[in-house]
Scaffold this motif. Structure first.
Motif, short mmCIF file in Angstrom:
data_model
loop_
_atom_site.label_atom_id
_atom_site.label_comp_id
_atom_site.label_asym_id
_atom_site.label_seq_id
_atom_site.Cartn_x
_atom_site.Cartn_y
_atom_site.Cartn_z
N ARG A 180 -5.49 -1.94 -5.30
CA ARG A 180 -4.86 -0.80 -4.62
C ARG A 180 -5.86 -0.05 -3.73
O ARG A 180 -7.06 -0.10 -3.96
CB ARG A 180 -4.25 0.16 -5.63
N PHE A 181 -5.31 0.63 -2.73
CA PHE A 181 -6.04 1.51 -1.82
C PHE A 181 -7.13 0.77 -1.03
O PHE A 181 -8.20 1.30 -0.80
CB PHE A 181 -6.63 2.72 -2.56
N ILE A 182 -6.82 -0.45 -0.61
CA ILE A 182 -7.76 -1.24 0.17
C ILE A 182 -7.19 -1.39 1.58
O ILE A 182 -6.05 -1.81 1.75
CB ILE A 182 -7.98 -2.64 -0.46
N ASP A 183 -7.98 -1.02 2.58
CA ASP A 183 -7.55 -1.12 3.98
C ASP A 183 -7.69 -2.55 4.49
O ASP A 183 -6.78 -3.11 5.07
CB ASP A 183 -8.38 -0.16 4.84
N ARG A 184 -8.88 -3.12 4.26
CA ARG A 184 -9.15 -4.48 4.71
C ARG A 184 -10.39 -4.99 3.97
O ARG A 184 -11.08 -4.23 3.31
CB ARG A 184 -9.37 -4.55 6.22
#
Length: 189
Positions: A115-119
């Motif tokens: 979770r909460f990973i942009d790239r």
């Protein structure tokens, strides 16, 4: 303010100022900004009997909140001090997968619940140090083929993964770079 990374909610509570300093407060205005450097926008206007607000079903909990009171003459107080929350990112990788057509463990991807990973900057190298696969998609979904789409041989591959997290300060590079070995096992497909 209360928050939960796992259930995706933020509950904001504040003190009713009417008994403390101004008995003619008619409403409270709740403000939000997604990062520390962003500008505030109005989330909601609430009556003077309400001193709580809950966001539910959020995909991100990070952000900064402030409250303002408005009296019967339309005068507004200063914004309360910022109260900022950060996300609690999670991203972990396995060390084996088996793209052999049996519909189990067919692709290399992060463990469920990330979770909460942009790239990411994810790269896989063979034993000679040649780049075999790369992606910026946090889901990774490597199916055991090289950049030309051809299946790679069973064996041990080295990976390096830089993770960019969604935080209250913006998108930031996680301080530790993930690296290690992936065992690709097909049983001689």
């Amino acid at each position: 303010i209360d928050a939960s990374c796992l259930s995706g909610f933020v509950k904001i509570d504040w003190t009713d100022v009417r008994p403390l300093c101004s008995d003619d407060v008619l409403k409270y205005v709740l403000f939000y900004k997604p990062t520390v450097d962003a500008s505030y926008s109005v989330v909601d206007t609430l009556d003077n009997k309400t001193t709580s607000f809950t966001y539910d079903g959020l995909t991100l909990i990070s952000g900064c909140y402030a409250i303002q009171s408005v009296d019967s003459s339309g005068n507004t107080s200063q914004l309360s001090p910022d109260f900022c929350l950060d996300n609690c990112p999670l991203f972990e990788l396995p060390n084996i997968f088996s793209p052999n057509g049996d519909d189990r463990n067919e692709v290399f991807m992060p463990f469920p619940g990330w979770r909460f990973i942009d790239r990411v900057d994810f790269q896989v190298f063979n034993r000679w140090g040649n780049l075999v696969f790369q992606t910026q998609d946090p889901a990774i979904n490597w199916n055991g083929t090289n950049q030309e789409g051809k299946s790679v041989a069973d064996g041990t591959y080295f990976f390096v993964c830089k993770v960019y997290e969604k935080r209250v300060s913006g998108v930031v590079l996680r301080p530790d770079v993930l690296s290690g070995y992936i065992e690709l096992v097909t049983g001689g497909r």
